[in-house]
Write an enzyme that holds these catalytic residues in place. Structure first.
Site, PDB file in Angstrom:
ATOM      1  N   TYR A  37      11.373   8.362   1.334  1.00 54.18           N
ATOM      2  CA  TYR A  37      11.561   7.558   0.087  1.00 54.18           C
ATOM      3  C   TYR A  37      11.909   7.750  -1.046  1.00 54.18           C
ATOM      4  CZ  TYR A  37       7.998   5.350   3.639  1.00 54.18           C
ATOM      5  OH  TYR A  37       7.517   4.920   4.603  1.00 54.18           O
ATOM      6  N   ARG A  69      13.743   3.678  12.409  1.00 54.01           N
ATOM      7  CA  ARG A  69      12.496   4.686  12.409  1.00 54.01           C
ATOM      8  C   ARG A  69      11.659   4.256  13.603  1.00 54.01           C
ATOM      9  NH1 ARG A  69       9.690   4.407   6.791  1.00 54.01           N
ATOM     10  NH2 ARG A  69       8.526   6.137   7.642  1.00 54.01           N
ATOM     11  N   ASP A  91       1.071 -15.988   6.355  1.00 53.63           N
ATOM     12  CA  ASP A  91       0.709 -17.119   6.317  1.00 53.63           C
ATOM     13  C   ASP A  91       0.489 -17.562   4.719  1.00 53.63           C
ATOM     14  OD1 ASP A  91       0.216 -17.612   8.929  1.00 53.63           O
ATOM     15  OD2 ASP A  91      -1.955 -17.220   9.058  1.00 53.63           O
ATOM     16  N   ARG A 124       5.483  10.766  -2.462  1.00 51.99           N
ATOM     17  CA  ARG A 124       4.870  10.543  -1.220  1.00 51.99           C
ATOM     18  C   ARG A 124       6.228  10.573  -0.257  1.00 51.99           C
ATOM     19  NH1 ARG A 124       4.979   4.335   1.148  1.00 51.99           N
ATOM     20  NH2 ARG A 124       4.154   4.984   3.398  1.00 51.99           N
ATOM     21  N   HIS A 176      12.811  -2.972   1.675  1.00 56.15           N
ATOM     22  CA  HIS A 176      12.319  -1.623   2.336  1.00 56.15           C
ATOM     23  C   HIS A 176      13.100  -0.668   1.492  1.00 56.15           C
ATOM     24  CE1 HIS A 176       9.313  -3.454   4.805  1.00 56.15           C
ATOM     25  NE2 HIS A 176      10.251  -4.258   4.953  1.00 56.15           N
ATOM     26  N   LEU A 177      12.522   0.452   0.875  1.00 56.77           N
ATOM     27  CA  LEU A 177      13.238   1.440   0.634  1.00 56.77           C
ATOM     28  C   LEU A 177      13.971   2.441   1.596  1.00 56.77           C
ATOM     29  CD1 LEU A 177      10.204   2.837  -1.648  1.00 56.77           C
ATOM     30  CD2 LEU A 177      12.549   2.391  -2.462  1.00 56.77           C
ATOM     31  N   SER A 178      13.290   2.483   2.778  1.00 56.69           N
ATOM     32  CA  SER A 178      13.777   3.132   3.841  1.00 56.69           C
ATOM     33  C   SER A 178      14.497   1.899   4.973  1.00 56.69           C
ATOM     34  CB  SER A 178      12.772   3.855   4.816  1.00 56.69           C
ATOM     35  OG  SER A 178      11.657   2.948   5.276  1.00 56.69           O
ATOM     36  N   GLU A 206      12.114 -10.065   1.396  1.00 57.84           N
ATOM     37  CA  GLU A 206      11.511  -8.678   2.098  1.00 57.84           C
ATOM     38  C   GLU A 206      12.440  -7.382   1.780  1.00 57.84           C
ATOM     39  OE1 GLU A 206      10.011  -9.073   5.855  1.00 57.84           O
ATOM     40  OE2 GLU A 206      10.275  -6.741   6.107  1.00 57.84           O
ATOM     41  N   ALA A 239       3.334  -0.820   4.665  1.00 61.55           N
ATOM     42  CA  ALA A 239       2.690  -0.915   6.222  1.00 61.55           C
ATOM     43  C   ALA A 239       2.041  -2.332   6.683  1.00 61.55           C
ATOM     44  CB  ALA A 239       1.605  -0.044   6.347  1.00 61.55           C
ATOM     45  N   PRO A 277       0.893  -1.102   0.122  1.00 65.77           N
ATOM     46  CA  PRO A 277      -0.009  -0.220   0.062  1.00 65.77           C
ATOM     47  C   PRO A 277       0.862   1.182   0.072  1.00 65.77           C
ATOM     48  CG  PRO A 277       0.141  -0.882   2.077  1.00 65.77           C
ATOM     49  CD  PRO A 277       0.662  -2.011   1.197  1.00 65.77           C
ATOM     50  N   ASN A 278       0.262   2.308  -0.868  1.00 65.07           N
ATOM     51  CA  ASN A 278       1.028   3.493  -0.669  1.00 65.07           C
ATOM     52  C   ASN A 278       2.252   3.784  -1.714  1.00 65.07           C
ATOM     53  OD1 ASN A 278      -1.184   4.905   1.007  1.00 65.07           O
ATOM     54  ND2 ASN A 278      -0.300   3.730   2.612  1.00 65.07           N
ATOM     55  N   ARG A 287       7.705   0.168  13.475  1.00 64.96           N
ATOM     56  CA  ARG A 287       8.259  -0.168  12.307  1.00 64.96           C
ATOM     57  C   ARG A 287       9.198  -1.537  12.622  1.00 64.96           C
ATOM     58  NH1 ARG A 287       5.946   3.261   8.411  1.00 64.96           N
ATOM     59  NH2 ARG A 287       5.621   5.185   9.218  1.00 64.96           N
ATOM     60  N   HIS A 314       4.176  -4.660   9.131  1.00 64.52           N
ATOM     61  CA  HIS A 314       4.120  -4.551  10.362  1.00 64.52           C
ATOM     62  C   HIS A 314       2.806  -5.051  10.990  1.00 64.52           C
ATOM     63  CE1 HIS A 314       7.332  -2.014   9.348  1.00 64.52           C
ATOM     64  NE2 HIS A 314       6.649  -1.235   8.754  1.00 64.52           N
ATOM     65  N   ASN A 324       7.796  -5.886  -1.202  1.00 67.28           N
ATOM     66  CA  ASN A 324       7.889  -4.798  -0.197  1.00 67.28           C
ATOM     67  C   ASN A 324       6.460  -4.609   0.356  1.00 67.28           C
ATOM     68  OD1 ASN A 324       7.778  -2.352   1.384  1.00 67.28           O
ATOM     69  ND2 ASN A 324       8.778  -1.062  -0.428  1.00 67.28           N
TER      70      ASN A 324
HETATM   71  C1  DQA Z   1       8.274   0.866   3.534  1.00 70.84           C
HETATM   72  C2  DQA Z   1       8.428   1.085   5.122  1.00 70.84           C
HETATM   73  C3  DQA Z   1       7.212   0.756   5.969  1.00 70.84           C
HETATM   74  O1  DQA Z   1       7.273   1.051   7.295  1.00 70.84           O
HETATM   75  C4  DQA Z   1       6.215   1.643   5.365  1.00 70.84           C
HETATM   76  O2  DQA Z   1       4.926   1.581   5.914  1.00 70.84           O
HETATM   77  C5  DQA Z   1       6.043   1.839   3.754  1.00 70.84           C
HETATM   78  C6  DQA Z   1       7.361   1.733   3.066  1.00 70.84           C
HETATM   79  C7  DQA Z   1       9.769   1.111   2.829  1.00 70.84           C
HETATM   80  O3  DQA Z   1       9.797   0.715   1.770  1.00 70.84           O
HETATM   81  O4  DQA Z   1      10.532   1.838   3.295  1.00 70.84           O
HETATM   82  O5  DQA Z   1       4.972   2.053   3.268  1.00 70.84           O
HETATM   83  O6  DQA Z   1       8.093  -0.459   3.458  1.00 70.84           O
END
Ligand code: DQA
Length: 148
Positions: free
Chosen positions: A22, A106, A86, A17, A99-101, A97, A76, A9-10, A110, A79, A73
């Protein structure tokens, strides 16, 4: 060999964003870079994004028998989602897995990933390179086989 890349999401809003967190790369830009890398490695690849947990779960389920590995990725849902974890356990495909950040420097909420304990590994904090490193990692795992 075929790898599925899932964005949670997002992530469709990347580029506008929270650029300080990011970066300014768009999701299209990330997918284009992944497509270039896939071609270089001689691997087939498909990228999908959803804001809906259930849709991501369904895609993981449907990956069985079609894809050999996944890069995810979960954004959210990292978490919060027992369902995604599952699904990964159910299909038994290797998952990296990404993550950009760097989620570990953080907020406290997270720090916990439901997915990481069932993933081959996690790459966090390198921006778009997290995806590219994650893609290379899953391909390497697949090339080496289960007894690596
Ligand atoms: C994220 C880190 C997550 O905590 C956050 O909710 C995101 C982006 C990242 O790529 O850094 O939406 O997955």
């Amino acid at each position: 060999m075929k790898v599925l890349v899932l964005h949670g999401p997002n992530l469709n809003l990347l580029g506008m964003r929270e650029p300080g967190m990011y970066g300014t790369e768009t999701l299209d830009g990330i997918n284009t870079a992944l497509a270039r890398l896939a071609k270089e490695l001689g691997v087939e690849m498909e990228c999908r994004q959803s804001n809906m947990e259930g849709e991501l779960v369904t895609w993981v389920q449907q990956a069985a028998g079609v894809f050999q590995g996944l890069v995810i990725n979960p954004a959210a849902y990292t978490h919060t989602s027992v369902a995604l974890r599952d699904a990964v356990l159910a299909v038994g495909l290797p998952v990296v897995e990404v993550h950009l950040s760097n989620v570990h420097k953080r907020e406290d909420f997270r720090q916990r990933s439901f997915l990481a304990p069932v993933a081959v590994g996690q790459i966090s904090g390198f921006g778009i390179d997290s995806y590219l490193l994650g893609f290379r990692a899953v391909v390497s795992v697949l090339q080496q086989g289960p007894d690596r």
